[in-house]
Motif scaffolding. Structure first.
Motif, PDB file in Angstrom:
ATOM      1  N   MET A 408     -18.951  11.141   6.307  1.00 51.40           N
ATOM      2  CA  MET A 408     -19.172  10.041   5.453  1.00 51.40           C
ATOM      3  C   MET A 408     -18.811  10.668   4.189  1.00 51.40           C
ATOM      4  SD  MET A 408     -22.671   8.359   4.016  1.00 51.40           S
ATOM      5  CE  MET A 408     -23.302   9.866   3.439  1.00 51.40           C
ATOM      6  N   ASN A 409     -18.977  11.888   3.699  1.00 49.50           N
ATOM      7  CA  ASN A 409     -18.591  12.182   2.520  1.00 49.50           C
ATOM      8  C   ASN A 409     -17.405  12.560   2.544  1.00 49.50           C
ATOM      9  OD1 ASN A 409     -21.690  12.472   1.454  1.00 49.50           O
ATOM     10  ND2 ASN A 409     -21.863  14.479   2.303  1.00 49.50           N
ATOM     11  N   ASP A 410     -16.843  13.080   3.276  1.00 49.26           N
ATOM     12  CA  ASP A 410     -15.404  13.234   3.468  1.00 49.26           C
ATOM     13  C   ASP A 410     -14.528  11.916   3.368  1.00 49.26           C
ATOM     14  OD1 ASP A 410     -12.883  14.985   4.943  1.00 49.26           O
ATOM     15  OD2 ASP A 410     -12.827  12.832   5.650  1.00 49.26           O
ATOM     16  N   SER A 411     -15.087  10.996   4.122  1.00 55.13           N
ATOM     17  CA  SER A 411     -14.289   9.693   3.992  1.00 55.13           C
ATOM     18  C   SER A 411     -14.456   9.000   2.401  1.00 55.13           C
ATOM     19  CB  SER A 411     -14.834   8.719   5.130  1.00 55.13           C
ATOM     20  OG  SER A 411     -14.755   9.316   6.332  1.00 55.13           O
ATOM     21  N   PHE A 412     -15.504   9.299   2.125  1.00 51.84           N
ATOM     22  CA  PHE A 412     -15.818   8.683   0.423  1.00 51.84           C
ATOM     23  C   PHE A 412     -14.706   9.467  -0.446  1.00 51.84           C
ATOM     24  CE2 PHE A 412     -20.634   7.277   0.892  1.00 51.84           C
ATOM     25  CZ  PHE A 412     -19.964   6.103   1.890  1.00 51.84           C
ATOM     26  N   ASP A 413     -14.710  10.648  -0.162  1.00 53.91           N
ATOM     27  CA  ASP A 413     -13.630  11.265  -0.933  1.00 53.91           C
ATOM     28  C   ASP A 413     -12.388  10.682  -0.987  1.00 53.91           C
ATOM     29  OD1 ASP A 413     -15.481  13.094  -1.910  1.00 53.91           O
ATOM     30  OD2 ASP A 413     -15.052  14.862  -0.517  1.00 53.91           O
ATOM     31  N   THR A 414     -11.704  10.525   0.051  1.00 54.25           N
ATOM     32  CA  THR A 414     -10.430  10.023   0.555  1.00 54.25           C
ATOM     33  C   THR A 414     -10.483   8.463  -0.267  1.00 54.25           C
ATOM     34  OG1 THR A 414      -9.916  11.088   2.449  1.00 54.25           O
ATOM     35  CG2 THR A 414      -8.897   8.898   2.112  1.00 54.25           C
ATOM     36  N   ALA A 415     -11.323   7.744  -0.078  1.00 55.74           N
ATOM     37  CA  ALA A 415     -11.658   6.499  -0.625  1.00 55.74           C
ATOM     38  C   ALA A 415     -11.489   6.484  -2.097  1.00 55.74           C
ATOM     39  CB  ALA A 415     -12.940   5.705  -0.294  1.00 55.74           C
ATOM     40  N   ARG A 416     -12.174   7.248  -2.889  1.00 52.52           N
ATOM     41  CA  ARG A 416     -12.118   7.657  -4.354  1.00 52.52           C
ATOM     42  C   ARG A 416     -10.756   7.965  -4.638  1.00 52.52           C
ATOM     43  NH1 ARG A 416     -17.629   9.123  -3.857  1.00 52.52           N
ATOM     44  NH2 ARG A 416     -17.137  11.219  -2.879  1.00 52.52           N
ATOM     45  N   ALA A 417     -10.086   8.906  -3.830  1.00 51.20           N
ATOM     46  CA  ALA A 417      -8.439   9.277  -4.333  1.00 51.20           C
ATOM     47  C   ALA A 417      -7.845   8.259  -4.051  1.00 51.20           C
ATOM     48  CB  ALA A 417      -8.180  10.559  -3.354  1.00 51.20           C
ATOM     49  N   LEU A 418      -7.726   7.301  -3.151  1.00 53.91           N
ATOM     50  CA  LEU A 418      -6.896   6.096  -3.131  1.00 53.91           C
ATOM     51  C   LEU A 418      -7.186   5.137  -4.313  1.00 53.91           C
ATOM     52  CD1 LEU A 418      -6.431   4.093   0.271  1.00 53.91           C
ATOM     53  CD2 LEU A 418      -6.815   2.766  -2.061  1.00 53.91           C
ATOM     54  N   ILE A 419      -8.459   5.084  -4.700  1.00 54.01           N
ATOM     55  CA  ILE A 419      -8.736   4.116  -5.779  1.00 54.01           C
ATOM     56  C   ILE A 419      -8.323   4.551  -7.032  1.00 54.01           C
ATOM     57  CG2 ILE A 419     -10.923   3.025  -7.184  1.00 54.01           C
ATOM     58  CD1 ILE A 419     -10.157   1.655  -4.415  1.00 54.01           C
ATOM     59  N   GLN A 420      -8.356   6.097  -7.224  1.00 52.72           N
ATOM     60  CA  GLN A 420      -7.992   6.788  -8.295  1.00 52.72           C
ATOM     61  C   GLN A 420      -6.446   6.395  -8.533  1.00 52.72           C
ATOM     62  OE1 GLN A 420      -7.816  10.744  -8.395  1.00 52.72           O
ATOM     63  NE2 GLN A 420      -8.840  10.904 -10.492  1.00 52.72           N
ATOM     64  N   ASP A 421      -5.563   6.345  -7.337  1.00 59.40           N
ATOM     65  CA  ASP A 421      -4.277   6.157  -7.612  1.00 59.40           C
ATOM     66  C   ASP A 421      -3.898   4.891  -7.719  1.00 59.40           C
ATOM     67  OD1 ASP A 421      -4.131   9.000  -6.770  1.00 59.40           O
ATOM     68  OD2 ASP A 421      -3.351   8.569  -4.741  1.00 59.40           O
ATOM     69  N   ILE A 422      -4.651   3.957  -7.510  1.00 57.92           N
ATOM     70  CA  ILE A 422      -4.377   2.540  -7.847  1.00 57.92           C
ATOM     71  C   ILE A 422      -4.772   2.244  -9.526  1.00 57.92           C
ATOM     72  CG2 ILE A 422      -5.527   0.218  -7.858  1.00 57.92           C
ATOM     73  CD1 ILE A 422      -5.800   0.453  -4.665  1.00 57.92           C
ATOM     74  N   THR A 424      -4.518   4.654 -11.899  1.00 60.26           N
ATOM     75  CA  THR A 424      -3.634   5.372 -12.664  1.00 60.26           C
ATOM     76  C   THR A 424      -2.212   4.811 -12.599  1.00 60.26           C
ATOM     77  OG1 THR A 424      -3.473   7.071 -10.925  1.00 60.26           O
ATOM     78  CG2 THR A 424      -5.161   7.307 -12.708  1.00 60.26           C
ATOM     79  N   GLY A 425      -2.214   4.213 -11.412  1.00 61.38           N
ATOM     80  CA  GLY A 425      -0.684   3.610 -11.366  1.00 61.38           C
ATOM     81  C   GLY A 425       0.299   4.506 -10.409  1.00 61.38           C
ATOM     82  N   VAL A 426      -0.430   5.483  -9.830  1.00 64.49           N
ATOM     83  CA  VAL A 426       0.349   6.250  -8.748  1.00 64.49           C
ATOM     84  C   VAL A 426       0.726   5.367  -7.631  1.00 64.49           C
ATOM     85  CG1 VAL A 426       0.191   8.306  -7.189  1.00 64.49           C
ATOM     86  CG2 VAL A 426      -0.732   8.375  -9.407  1.00 64.49           C
ATOM     87  N   LEU A 427      -0.195   4.575  -7.254  1.00 63.91           N
ATOM     88  CA  LEU A 427       0.165   3.820  -6.078  1.00 63.91           C
ATOM     89  C   LEU A 427       0.544   2.507  -6.846  1.00 63.91           C
ATOM     90  CD1 LEU A 427      -0.238   3.971  -3.117  1.00 63.91           C
ATOM     91  CD2 LEU A 427      -2.421   2.863  -3.228  1.00 63.91           C
ATOM     92  N   ASP A 428       1.779   1.933  -6.489  1.00 61.04           N
ATOM     93  CA  ASP A 428       2.356   0.773  -6.908  1.00 61.04           C
ATOM     94  C   ASP A 428       1.716  -0.494  -6.320  1.00 61.04           C
ATOM     95  OD1 ASP A 428       3.790  -1.354  -7.972  1.00 61.04           O
ATOM     96  OD2 ASP A 428       5.632  -0.541  -7.317  1.00 61.04           O
ATOM     97  N   ILE A 429       0.961  -1.463  -7.143  1.00 65.15           N
ATOM     98  CA  ILE A 429       0.411  -2.458  -6.036  1.00 65.15           C
ATOM     99  C   ILE A 429       1.040  -3.657  -6.786  1.00 65.15           C
ATOM    100  CG2 ILE A 429      -1.544  -1.414  -5.531  1.00 65.15           C
ATOM    101  CD1 ILE A 429      -3.022  -2.984  -7.890  1.00 65.15           C
ATOM    102  N   SER A 430       2.026  -3.448  -7.634  1.00 64.45           N
ATOM    103  CA  SER A 430       2.656  -4.736  -8.429  1.00 64.45           C
ATOM    104  C   SER A 430       3.445  -5.481  -7.073  1.00 64.45           C
ATOM    105  CB  SER A 430       3.669  -4.208  -9.294  1.00 64.45           C
ATOM    106  OG  SER A 430       4.555  -3.560  -8.769  1.00 64.45           O
TER     107      SER A 430
END
Length: 489
Positions: A408-422, A424-430
């Motif tokens: 659970m904790n490990d998966s939350f960490d990955t989810a937080r990284a993904l959200i952070q990338d959105i 900050t613009g690292v992940l292009d969602i345009s």
């Protein structure tokens, strides 16, 4: 009511210069403005605990993301359904949380889809803004010793899958006609297997253990189970809960060697509290071990500082007759202690050997980076290295260690990284991504008929209905064809 607090707004300039960055505000406005067709789309590969926990946190952290979960089997929940021991129903209560996630208005479940076979990871990356690989570890590590392919040698993964209803293990038919079983490994899975082998029939009758395995265990002649580890009592990998269950198991008695605990009492006071309590419980089991080695009742016991050298064959060389163990000594102390062979060996007569030395992940797709030595996807906080938009969580991220809470904790960490990338613009969602709107027709064209969550619920109802007939919480469907027939009825 203190209205001064309710209506006390900060000036806009203060908001801009304190907690909010320009990128975060821009991202927030974009999220509020998106329509269902233009919202960020995330695909999660794997419908086990890691997949569902990742989805849960993503859905909670972002108000517009659409999440699709793809699972190889028609049925969800992975190791919660197939790994948790049938006599531990309380651990499976987390399924209630996973169900809420699956029924979320921005989440869709797609079972019966084998990523890497039915659809490639690259095709998913074309359809989604981000892909999270959470497919776990699906094979057992091999022993690498002569005789491990003899009849009577089983992997813990297959044995657990047999009594828990994994479709590919339904025809295992383990030979339970012998008196002694040796389990290699001393983690929680090893103790689960030992407990299931020795549990009274009436305890298992009221669980969701599969009917074929229940009937086979009712006729089992196994009366003695030895649980072997390469290191000592202070390095045993199981939890105190699992040992306590063995100590309190009805109709059994411990079979421990006092020599294995020589000098342990002197170091007890310096141990961390959890390790101290666990060790004290084992030492009580040593004291409870009766003199002699008669087999008048069911027995279980640890054997320490032993490593498998060879599985010994029967005279006709067709099946298991025993196991040769190398005797070790420890170098170092605590969790970092290393087992070193002494050159001595000892033989134990047994008719069954179960290898419980850990699971291993496999590469899912040639396009995905994979570290064959560590058997994980190379990553930094869940971000797959040199692959923007590709993430991983769970065992494929960190290796097959820990319990459900760890995942659970490990998966939350990955989810937080993904959200952070959105954010900050690292992940292009345009760019608009179609998600399952293109994947589903592609699967249908290839002859794959996905199972939705509502389809799974038909299987769920049928299993509980069959369980009621035999006085169990559920009777699992064991055949994928039957699952699909029920799901699509």
């Amino acid at each position: 009511m203190n209205t001064s607090r309710v209506f006390a707004f900060k000036p806009m300039k203060s908001l801009l210069t304190t907690k909010c960055s320009r990128a975060a505000i821009t991202s927030g406005l974009r999220r509020l403005a998106c329509t269902p067709s233009s919202c960020p789309r995330v695909c999660i590969v794997g419908g086990g605990p890691a997949g569902f926990y990742t989805a849960q946190h993503i859905l909670k952290a972002h108000p517009a993301i659409q999440v699709d979960i793809y699972e190889r089997l028609p049925i969800p929940y992975g190791l919660v359904r197939f790994g948790v021991a049938p006599d531990h129903p309380e651990v499976k209560n987390v399924i209630n949380t996973f169900t809420q996630t699956a029924q979320h208005e921005r989440c869709s479940y797609h079972g019966n889809v084998s990523v890497g076979k039915d659809v490639s990871v690259e095709e998913l990356r074309q359809a989604y803004h981000a892909v999270v690989l959470s497919y776990g570890a699906e094979v057992n590590r091999t022993l690498g010793v002569p005789g491990e392919n003899l009849a009577g040698v089983y992997s813990a993964k297959d044995f657990v899958g047999w009594y828990n209803g994994v479709p590919c293990n339904k025809d295992l038919k383990p030979d339970l006609s012998g008196e002694t079983a040796v389990i290699l490994g001393q983690g929680n899975v090893a103790l689960d297997v030992a407990r299931i082998l020795l549990s009274p029939h009436d305890i298992l009758t009221n669980t969701d253990i599969t009917q074929p395995s229940l009937e086979a265990l009712a006729n089992s002649r196994v009366r003695r189970v030895l649980i072997v580890g390469r290191r000592g009592p202070l390095q045993v990998a199981c939890t105190i809960k699992e040992i306590r269950e063995m100590v309190n198991l009805t109709g059994t008695r411990p079979d421990m060697l006092s020599a294995d605990f020589k000098g342990i009492a002197e170091v007890l006071k310096d141990l961390p509290r959890p390790r101290k309590r666990l060790t004290e419980l084992m030492m009580k089991a040593v004291q409870a071990t009766p003199a002699g080695d008669g087999l008048t009742s069911r027995q279980w016991g640890f054997r320490f500082l032993r490593s498998p050298v060879e599985v010994l064959p029967s005279p006709d060389l067709t099946r298991t007759a025993g196991i040769r163990l190398g005797v070790n000594r420890l170098e170092g102390s605590g969790d970092g202690a290393r087992a070193v062979p002494t050159g001595e060996t000892e033989d134990i007569e047994c008719e069954m050997v179960i290898s419980s030395i850990g699971y291993q992940s496999l590469p899912i797709d040639p396009a995905v980076p994979f570290d064959p030595r560590k058997a994980i996807i190379p990553n930094a906080m869940g971000r797959v290295l040199q692959a923007t938009g590709l993430y991983c969580s769970g065992w494929i991220k960190r290796g097959p260690t820990g319990v459900i809470g760890t995942t659970m904790n490990d998966s939350f960490d990955t989810a937080r990284a993904l959200i952070q990338d959105i954010e900050t613009g690292v992940l292009d969602i345009s760019t608009v991504k179609p998600g399952s709107q293109t994947v589903t027709p592609l699967l249908q064209k290839r002859g794959v008929n996905p199972v939705s969550f509502s389809d799974w619920e038909k299987i769920d109802v049928e299993e509980m209905k069959r369980g009621t007939v035999v006085g169990k919480p559920r009777e699992k469907l064991l055949d994928v064809t039957e699952m699909l027939k029920t799901a699509h009825s």
